[in-house]
Design a protein around this motif. Structure first.
Motif, mmCIF file in Angstrom:
data_model
loop_
_atom_site.group_PDB
_atom_site.id
_atom_site.type_symbol
_atom_site.label_atom_id
_atom_site.label_comp_id
_atom_site.label_asym_id
_atom_site.label_seq_id
_atom_site.Cartn_x
_atom_site.Cartn_y
_atom_site.Cartn_z
ATOM 1 N N LYS A 908 56.151 130.580 47.137
ATOM 2 C CA LYS A 908 55.273 131.346 47.852
ATOM 3 C C LYS A 908 53.830 131.567 47.391
ATOM 4 C CE LYS A 908 57.122 135.876 46.228
ATOM 5 N NZ LYS A 908 57.690 137.066 46.662
ATOM 6 N N CYS A 909 53.815 131.244 45.982
ATOM 7 C CA CYS A 909 52.526 131.471 44.935
ATOM 8 C C CYS A 909 51.854 130.278 44.874
ATOM 9 C CB CYS A 909 52.809 132.440 44.210
ATOM 10 S SG CYS A 909 51.206 133.046 43.207
ATOM 11 N N GLN A 910 52.404 128.946 45.345
ATOM 12 C CA GLN A 910 52.049 127.762 44.921
ATOM 13 C C GLN A 910 50.506 127.356 45.651
ATOM 14 O OE1 GLN A 910 54.933 124.865 44.932
ATOM 15 N NE2 GLN A 910 56.255 125.817 43.526
ATOM 16 N N GLY A 911 50.365 127.799 46.839
ATOM 17 C CA GLY A 911 49.116 127.415 47.308
ATOM 18 C C GLY A 911 47.793 127.811 46.927
ATOM 19 N N GLU A 912 46.684 127.452 47.138
ATOM 20 C CA GLU A 912 45.326 127.824 46.748
ATOM 21 C C GLU A 912 45.019 129.370 47.204
ATOM 22 O OE1 GLU A 912 42.149 125.321 47.912
ATOM 23 O OE2 GLU A 912 40.518 126.727 46.945
ATOM 24 N N HIS A 913 45.242 129.555 48.291
ATOM 25 C CA HIS A 913 44.878 130.965 49.171
ATOM 26 C C HIS A 913 45.765 132.038 48.333
ATOM 27 C CE1 HIS A 913 42.484 129.290 52.004
ATOM 28 N NE2 HIS A 913 43.520 128.276 52.317
ATOM 29 N N ALA A 914 47.233 131.867 48.023
ATOM 30 C CA ALA A 914 47.993 132.664 47.319
ATOM 31 C C ALA A 914 47.408 133.002 46.052
ATOM 32 C CB ALA A 914 49.301 132.436 47.481
ATOM 33 N N VAL A 915 46.959 132.195 45.249
ATOM 34 C CA VAL A 915 46.641 132.131 43.811
ATOM 35 C C VAL A 915 45.406 132.830 43.747
ATOM 36 C CG1 VAL A 915 45.685 130.889 41.786
ATOM 37 C CG2 VAL A 915 47.778 130.047 42.738
ATOM 38 N N VAL A 916 44.202 132.877 44.635
ATOM 39 C CA VAL A 916 43.030 133.409 44.981
ATOM 40 C C VAL A 916 43.407 134.764 45.310
ATOM 41 C CG1 VAL A 916 40.875 133.485 45.948
ATOM 42 C CG2 VAL A 916 41.637 131.574 45.391
ATOM 43 N N GLN A 917 44.224 135.193 46.017
ATOM 44 C CA GLN A 917 44.505 136.522 46.416
ATOM 45 C C GLN A 917 45.024 137.116 45.581
ATOM 46 O OE1 GLN A 917 47.195 136.684 49.824
ATOM 47 N NE2 GLN A 917 46.367 138.947 50.523
ATOM 48 N N ARG A 918 45.968 136.706 44.627
ATOM 49 C CA ARG A 918 46.664 137.525 43.796
ATOM 50 C C ARG A 918 45.771 137.686 42.458
ATOM 51 N NH1 ARG A 918 53.028 137.038 43.994
ATOM 52 N NH2 ARG A 918 53.392 136.238 46.112
ATOM 53 N N VAL A 919 44.802 136.824 42.219
ATOM 54 C CA VAL A 919 44.205 136.868 40.890
ATOM 55 C C VAL A 919 43.200 138.087 41.448
ATOM 56 C CG1 VAL A 919 42.362 135.613 39.502
ATOM 57 C CG2 VAL A 919 44.465 134.754 39.931
ATOM 58 N N THR A 920 42.436 137.923 42.669
ATOM 59 C CA THR A 920 41.506 139.055 43.044
ATOM 60 C C THR A 920 41.926 140.380 43.075
ATOM 61 O OG1 THR A 920 41.561 138.050 45.264
ATOM 62 C CG2 THR A 920 39.801 137.056 43.895
ATOM 63 N N THR A 921 43.262 140.463 43.313
ATOM 64 C CA THR A 921 43.794 141.604 43.562
ATOM 65 C C THR A 921 44.129 142.174 42.048
ATOM 66 O OG1 THR A 921 45.083 141.019 45.237
ATOM 67 C CG2 THR A 921 45.810 143.104 44.256
ATOM 68 N N ALA A 922 44.404 141.437 41.046
ATOM 69 C CA ALA A 922 44.765 141.685 39.694
ATOM 70 C C ALA A 922 43.302 142.255 38.842
ATOM 71 C CB ALA A 922 45.508 141.011 38.940
ATOM 72 N N ALA A 923 42.364 141.612 39.451
ATOM 73 C CA ALA A 923 40.954 141.646 38.539
ATOM 74 C C ALA A 923 39.699 141.595 39.577
ATOM 75 C CB ALA A 923 41.126 140.967 37.517
ATOM 76 N N ASN A 924 38.986 142.469 39.565
ATOM 77 C CA ASN A 924 37.756 142.619 40.274
ATOM 78 C C ASN A 924 36.742 141.360 39.832
ATOM 79 O OD1 ASN A 924 35.689 143.220 41.980
ATOM 80 N ND2 ASN A 924 34.998 145.036 40.957
ATOM 81 N N LEU A 925 37.069 140.058 40.174
ATOM 82 C CA LEU A 925 36.305 138.941 39.861
ATOM 83 C C LEU A 925 36.058 138.154 41.014
ATOM 84 C CD1 LEU A 925 38.773 137.546 37.197
ATOM 85 C CD2 LEU A 925 36.669 138.853 36.703
ATOM 86 N N SER A 926 34.748 137.201 41.089
ATOM 87 C CA SER A 926 34.500 136.508 42.030
ATOM 88 C C SER A 926 34.877 135.018 41.866
ATOM 89 C CB SER A 926 32.955 136.739 42.202
ATOM 90 O OG SER A 926 32.454 136.045 41.053
ATOM 91 N N ARG A 927 34.908 134.484 42.974
ATOM 92 C CA ARG A 927 35.409 133.005 43.064
ATOM 93 C C ARG A 927 34.215 132.283 42.544
ATOM 94 N NH1 ARG A 927 39.127 129.756 46.313
ATOM 95 N NH2 ARG A 927 39.035 127.775 45.283
ATOM 96 N N VAL A 928 34.390 131.086 41.847
ATOM 97 C CA VAL A 928 33.426 130.141 41.269
ATOM 98 C C VAL A 928 33.723 128.770 42.197
ATOM 99 C CG1 VAL A 928 32.500 129.127 39.405
ATOM 100 C CG2 VAL A 928 33.152 131.305 39.137
ATOM 101 N N PRO A 929 32.736 128.082 42.764
ATOM 102 C CA PRO A 929 33.093 126.968 43.190
ATOM 103 C C PRO A 929 33.859 125.954 42.237
ATOM 104 C CG PRO A 929 30.669 127.613 43.851
ATOM 105 C CD PRO A 929 31.400 128.584 42.850
ATOM 106 N N CYS A 930 34.449 125.132 42.802
ATOM 107 C CA CYS A 930 35.163 124.024 42.069
ATOM 108 C C CYS A 930 35.457 122.768 42.817
ATOM 109 C CB CYS A 930 36.631 124.506 41.444
ATOM 110 S SG CYS A 930 37.509 123.495 40.411
ATOM 111 N N GLY A 931 35.174 121.500 42.233
ATOM 112 C CA GLY A 931 35.291 120.404 43.194
ATOM 113 C C GLY A 931 36.748 120.053 43.174
#
Length: 986
Positions: A908-931
Motif C-alpha cells: 500500500k506504500c509502494q506508489g509515488e503518491h503514498a511515499v510523498v504523503q507519508r514523508v510530508t506527514t512526518a516532516a514539514n518539507l516541500s517536494r523537489v521536482p525530479c525527472g
C-alpha cells in the motif's frame, strides 16, 4: 461489501498497461457516479492515470476528479503538477478540465496558483477554455475574497469577449464577484444586447436579470407621466376609502389641486423620449418570449414589467398564459409573478380570465394562487362570473376553503356593489356542517360588518345565535368581539350571550376567554343594570385563571370600569378606551407591494430579502450620460496573433489566424481579447503618461508614444519568453515554479512554496478535561509561518470548555525553558463560555531541539503545569529548490552529513503518491521536482538556525527502497531518519 470485489476489478483495470482496459474502467466509474453511487475509494487508483497519454481516458479522469477533488484534497494536491501540465495541453477539453479540477480543490494555499491559471485561461484561444475560466472566478472569490481586484481585471477582459459561449458565464461571474461595478457594463452593453439571442439559455437568464438592474440605473422611467399624474391625485388608490373626499378639508383639496397642476405642467414641458439603448434592450429581448425554456420567458417577462412602457407590457401576458400549460412547478412560479403583476397591470390579464379558472386536479398551492389572481382581476364587469367560480368549488380541501372565503371577503371590500351579495352568501355558509367553513366565514363577516354595522344588525343577531353550535375558538372569539363592539345595536341579545358565556367560561379556550372579558367590560359600561353582577362574576373567574394574560387582563379591566376609592385617573375615560370607534380593516392581497423585489427572484417568492439578493434600483431622476456606452470601433485582433510592435502586426494582418475557424464560432467573434478591441485602454494609458506635461499632446504624438510603449512591452515579453525557454519547461515542475517564472518579482527562497495537506496535521492532547476540571486543551503544529517571529514554530492551541460554568482569564505563566528557547504567549482569553471552543496561536523557539517547552496554563481559579514537545519534523520549514540546486547541495553534504537506510515498502506504500504523503506527514518539507518516477526528493531547513535538510527516497519494483537524509545537523538528521522510516513502514 457487495460492491468491493467489483471495485477491486476496477483497480486492476486501472493499473493495467492497456488503454482499452483503463477506458472501460473509467466509463464504468463515471456511470456509477451518474447513478449516485459512491466511488471515492477509487480516488488513488484513478488519480494515477491523470498523466495518461490516451485523450479519452484523460477526459474521464478529469470528470472524476472534478467530482471528488474537494473531498480528497490531500491526494489531489499531490497531483497538482500534472494539472499544470494539463493547462498547457494542445486539446482544449483537457485544458478546460484541468482548470476545472484545479478550481475544485478548496485549499487556500493554492490561491496564487489558481489565480495564475485563470489569468492564462482568460487569454486562451479556445472559447470553451475562456468559458471555464469565467466559471472558476466565483470559486476562487469564495475561497479568497481578497483576490477581488485581480479577478475584476479578468472579468473586465472577458466581458469584452465577442463569443456567445463566454457571454453568459462571464456575466454570472460579474454578478457573483462585483455586481456593484456597473461601469464595467457600459462598453459592453450593446454587444450583450445583440449577442443575447444566440447565447445559451441559462446564460440568457443571467444576462437579462443583470441588464434589468443596469437599465434601472441608466434610463428614465418610461411611465413617468403616469406616475406624475398619480402623485398629483389624478387617480385614486385601489385600496382607498370611498369617503376620503368627505373627510378631507378644503386645504387638502387645494394642495392636491396644486400638485395636479404642477404635474400636468411638468408633463407638458418635458415630454418623455425613450433612450435608443433602452429601446434596443426591449427590442432584442422580445423574441425570447417564444423560447422553449420557461426560465427565459420568465426573465423577459420581469424585464418588461420593470422596464417597458405601460402600453407595451401587455405582450408578456400571452407568453405567461402559455406557460400555465406546463407542469405544476413552472405553473407555481408563473402564478407567483402574475399575482404581483395583476395588481398594477390588471388590464393585460383580463382577456385571459378563463385561464385562471380553478380545476379540481390542481394542487392546493396552485388553487390558492389562482384565487389571488382572480381576486386581483375582479371588477364591476366580471365580478358575477368570478363569484360563481368561487361557489362552484367543493369544500374538500381545508386550506383552499379558507382561501376562497377570504377571496370573497376581498371582493366585497374592493367592490361596493357586491358587498351585500357577498355578505348574504357568507351568512348562508354559517349553516354549513364543516366547522372550518363556518369559522372562516365568521372571521370574514366580522371584517365586512365593521364597514357598515348599523345596516346589518340582523346578521349580528343571527351570528349570536350560532354561539351554541360553533366550537372553533377563532370563530367564537370573532362573534363575541362583534357583539361587544356593536352591543348598542343588539341591546336585548348581548346580555344573554354574556350569561351563556359566563356558564362555560372555565372550559373555553384562552382567546375566547379574553373576548368574554372584553364583552363583559363593554356591557358593564353601556348596560350596567343588567350586567353588573355578571361582569363581576366573570372577572372573579378570570382572577384565578391559570393563564397569566387572562388574570392580568381581569385586574386591569376591574380597575378601569369598577369605581373604587383607589381608582386612578384613567377610570374616568373607560368608555373612550373601550368603546372607541375602530377603523374598518383593509383586506389586501399578500402580493401587494411585492413588486419592489425583482420578479422571479427568491426574495420576491419569500417577500423578504434573501441572502445575495441584488436590490432593484430606483429610476434616476435625471438621465445619466448615454455616451458612456459608446465604443470606438477598431478591428479586433486575437491575442494569439499579437506581435511586439505595430509593424509586425501590419505584416500579419493579411494572414488569417490559424485557429479562427477550428474552435468555436467564426472569424473575429471568437476573440476573447479586449485590449485591442476597445481602444479605450491604450487611450487612457497615453493620457496618463502625458499627464505630467503642461501642454497637451496632439493625436500623432500620443499615437507615437503608444507605439513606443507597445514596442517596449513587446521586448519585455520576448525577454521573459526567452528566460522561460532557458529554464526547465513548466510541465516538469510544480506550479510554484511556474509562478516564479511568470510573476515578477521572483519569490525569495525563504518563502515556502509548498502544499501542506490539511488532513496531515496531527493533534496532541495538552490538558485532559478531567484533569482540567472541564477544560480540555489540544494543540497541533500548524506548519504556517509565525508572523511575529519567523524563527519560532507556530503552535495552534484549541480550548474547549466542557464545564457548566464559563472559564475566565486563560493565559500562560511561569515558562520553564531550556537554554536558548523562547516562547511568545497567545493573547489572554478573557471569557470562554460553557460549551464553547476557541483557538489561538502561540510561537515557540525550540532552538532546533526536541526538548519540551514547559509552562503553566492558568485560568482565573487554577494553574495547570503542561508541556509541548515537538516531533523533529515540525522543527523545519519547506523551501523551494530546483533539481539542479538539490543535486548541488546534496553533493556538498556527503560523508558525516549523510545517513542512508534501506527498507522494504509495503504494497500500500509502494506508489509515488503514498511515499510523498507519508514523508510530508512526518516532516514539514516541500517536494523537489525530479525527472525520475522512481525517486522522490524533498527539501527544507530548520526554523531557528536555517540548517539545510535534504531527503531522497528511491524505490524499486520489488518494493525495496533506499532512504537518504543529508543534514547539516547530524542529531536532527538521525531523528528524522527514524521518524520517516516509521512513517514509510507502518
Amino acid at each position: 461489501p457487495s460492491s468491493s470485489p467489483r471495485h477491486d476489478d476496477l483497480k486492476e483495470m486501472l493499473d493495467s498497461n492497456k488503454d482499452s482496459l483503463k477506458l472501460e474502467a473509467m466509463k464504468r466509474i463515471v456511470a456509477m457516479i451518474a447513478r449516485g453511487k459512491n466511488a471515492s475509494d477509487l480516488f488513488p487508483a484513478v488519480v494515477k492515470n491523470v498523466a495518461c497519454k490516451n485523450i479519452e481516458v484523460k477526459k474521464l479522469v478529469y470528470v472524476y476528479l472534478v467530482r471528488y477533488a474537494e473531498e480528497q484534497q490531500d491526494l489531489a494536491l499531490l497531483s497538482i503538477s500534472t494539472f499544470q501540465r494539463g493547462l498547457k495541453d494542445p486539446n482544449q477539453l483537457i485544458r478546460a478540465s484541468a482548470l476545472r479540477v484545479l478550481s475544485s480543490i478548496r485549499v487556500t494555499i493554492i490561491v496564487p496558483i489558481m489565480m495564475l491559471a485563470i489569468k492564462e485561461a482568460a487569454s486562451d484561444m479556445s472559447p470553451y477554455v475562456r468559458k471555464t475560466a469565467a466559471h472558476a472566478i466565483p470559486k476562487l472569490y469564495s475561497l479568497d475574497p481578497e483576490q477581488k481586484d485581480c479577478l475584476i481585471e479578468v472579468i473586465e477582459k472577458l466581458l469584452a469577449d465577442k463569443t456567445t459561449l463566454v457571454a453568459g458565464s462571464v456575466v454570472m461571474a460579474f454578478e457573483e464577484v462585483c455586481p456593484e461595478r456597473i461601469d464595467l457594463i457600459h462598453k459592453n452593453y450593446r454587444k450583450l444586447c445583440n449577442l443575447l439571442i444566440d447565447v445559451e439559455e441559462w446564460g440568457q437568464v443571467v444576462i437579462i436579470n443583470m441588464l434589468t438592474r443596469y437599465a434601472r440605473t441608466q434610463f428614465l422611467n418610461p411611465n413617468m407621466n403616469e406616475s406624475l399624474l398619480e402623485e398629483g391625485g389624478g387617480e385614486k388608490a385601489f385600496y382607498g376609502s370611498d369617503n376620503d373626499d368627505d373627510t378631507d378639508d378644503e386645504e387638502d383639496k387645494e394642495e392636491k389641486e396644486k400638485k395636479k397642476t404642477e404635474a400636468t405642467a411638468i408633463v407638458k414641458r418635458k415630454p418623455y423620449v425613450m433612450d435608443p439603448d433602452h429601446r434596443l434592450l426591449l427590442r432584442n429581448t422580445k423574441p425570447l418570449l417564444q423560447s422553449r425554456n420557461a426560465a427565459v420567458v420568465m426573465a423577459v417577462a420581469q424585464l418588461y414589467f420593470h422596464l417597458a412602457p405601460k402600453a407595451e407590457v401587455g405582450v408578456i401576458a400571452k407568453a405567461l398564459v402559455r406557460l400555465m400549460r406546463s407542469h405544476s412547478e413552472v405553473q407555481y412560479v408563473v402564478l407567483q409573478n402574475v399575482a404581483t403583476m395583476s395588481i398594477k397591470r390588471r388590464g393585460m390579464f383580463e382577456p385571459y380570465l378563463k385561464s385562471f379558472y380553478i380545476r379540481s386536479t390542481d394542487p392546493t398551492q396552485i388553487k390558492v394562487l389562482k384565487l389571488e389572481v382572480l381576486t386581483n382581476l375582479a371588477n364591476e364587469t366580471n365580478i358575477s362570473t368570478i363569484l360563481r367560480e368561487f361557489q362552484d368549488d367543493h369544500f374538500n380541501d381545508k386550506d383552499f376553503v379558507a382561501a376562497t372565503i377570504q377571496a370573497i371577503g376581498r371582493c366585497a371590500t374592493n367592490i361596493g356593489e357586491v358587498r351585500d351579495t357577498c355578505l348574504n352568501g357568507l351568512v348562508q355558509l354559517l349553516s354549513n356542517r364543516d366547522e372550518l367553513v363556518v369559522a372562516e366565514s365568521v372571521v370574514v363577516i366580522k371584517k365586512l360588518l365593521q364597514m357598515q354595522p348599523e345596516q346589518h344588525s340582523d346578521i349580528i343577531k343571527h351570528m349570536a345565535k350560532l354561539t351554541d353550535n360553533i366550537q372553533v375558538p377563532m370563530a367564537r372569539a370573532s362573534i363575541l368581539w362583534l357583539i361587544g363592539e356593536y352591543c348598542e345595536h343588539v341591546p336585548k341579545i348581548a346580555p344573554d350571550v354574556l350569561r351563556k358565556m359566563a356558564k362555560t367560561f372555565t372550559n373555553e379556550e384562552d382567546i375566547v376567554k379574553l373576548q368574554i372579558i372584553n364583552l363583559a367590560a363593554k356591557l358593564y359600561l353601556t348596560n350596567s343594570k343588567q350586567t353588573k353582577l355578571l361582569t363581576q362574576y366573570v372577572l372573579n373567574l378570570a382572577k384565578y385563571d391559570q393563564n397569566y394574560d387572562i388574570r392580568d387582563r381581569a385586574r386591569f379591566i376591574r380597575q378601569l370600569i369598577v369605581p373604587t376609592d383607589k381608582s386612578g385617573a384613567l377610570s374616568k375615560y373607560a368608555k373612550k378606551l373601550f368603546l372607541a370607534l375602530k377603523p374598518a380593516p383593509v383586506l389586501e392581497s399578500p402580493f401587494k407591494d411585492r413588486d419592489h423585489f425583482q420578479l422571479g427572484s427568491l426574495s420576491h417568492l419569500l417577500n423578504a430579502k434573501a441572502g445575495g439578493y441584488q436590490v432593484l434600483p430606483d429610476w434616476p431622476e435625471a438621465a445619466p450620460d448615454p455616451s458612456v456606452r459608446n465604443v470606438e470601433v477598431k478591428e479586433s485582433v486575437p491575442e494569439w496573433t499579437k506581435c511586439s510592435s505595430r509593424e509586425k502586426r501590419k505584416e500579419k494582418k493579411a494572414d488569417k489566424p490559424f485557429y479562427s475557424d477550428s474552435e468555436g464560432e467564426s472569424g473575429p467573434t471568437e476573440s476573447a481579447d479586449s485590449d485591442t478591441a476597445s481602444g479605450s485602454e491604450s487611450g487612457s494609458g497615453s493620457e496618463e503618461s502625458g499627464s505630467g506635461s503642461e501642454s497637451e499632446e496632439s493625436n500623432e504624438e500620443s499615437e507615437s508614444a503608444s507605439e513606443e510603449d507597445e514596442e517596449e512591452e513587446g521586448k519585455k515579453k520576448k525577454k521573459n519568453v526567452e528566460k522561460i525557454k532557458a529554464r526547465k519547461p513548466v510541465p516538469e515542475t510544480c506550479l510554484a515554479v511556474h509562478a516564479v517564472f511568470t510573476q515578477p518579482p521572483p519569490l525569495p527562497v525563504s518563502v515556502p512554496q509548498t502544499i501542506i495537506p490539511s488532513g496531515n496535521l496531527k493533534t496532541y492532547e495538552l490538558l485532559h478535561r478531567i484533569t482540567g476540571e472541564g477544560l480540555s486543551v489540544e494543540y497541533c503544529f500548524s506548519r504556517q509561518p509565525f508572523s511575529p517571529d519567523p524563527h519560532m514554530v507556530a503552535v495552534k492551541i484549541q480550548f474547549t470548555n466542557s464545564a457548566t460554568s464559563e472559564a475566565k482569564s486563560l493565559h500562560v505563566e511561569d515558562a520553564k525553558l531550556q537554554s536558548g528557547m523562547r516562547i511568545k504567549e497567545f493573547p489572554e482569553i478573557e471569557v470562554l463560555p460553557a460549551g464553547e471552543t476557541v483557538s489561538v496561536v502561540m510561537g515557540i523557539d525550540f532552538c532546533d531541539s526536541t526538548q519540551a517547552a514547559n509552562f503553566q496554563l492558568c485560568t482565573h481559579t487554577r494553574k495547570f503545569f503542561v508541556s509541548i514537545q515537538p516531533p523533529v519534523g515540525e522543527l523545519m520549514m519547506p523551501i523551494f529548490m530546483t533539481e539542479n540546486e538539490f543535486k548541488k547541495e546534496q553533493g556538498q553534504l556527503m560523508g558525516m552529513n549523510e545517513i542512508t537506510e534501506k527498507l522494504t515498502l509495503e504494497e500500500k506504500c509502494q506508489g509515488e503518491h503514498a511515499v510523498v504523503q507519508r514523508v510530508t506527514t512526518a516532516a514539514n518539507l516541500s517536494r523537489v521536482p525530479c525527472g525520475s518516477d522512481k525517486e522522490c526528493r524533498f527539501a527544507g531547513k530548520t526554523v531557528t538556525s536555517g540548517s539545510l535538510v535534504l531527503v531522497s527516497v528511491v524505490t524499486k519494483e520489488d518494493g525495496a527502497a533506499q532512504l537518504t537524509v543529508n543534514c547539516e545537523k547530524m542529531v536532527i538528521g538521525t531523528m528524522l531518519v527514524k521518524d520517516i522510516l516509521q512513517a514509510l513502514t507502518q
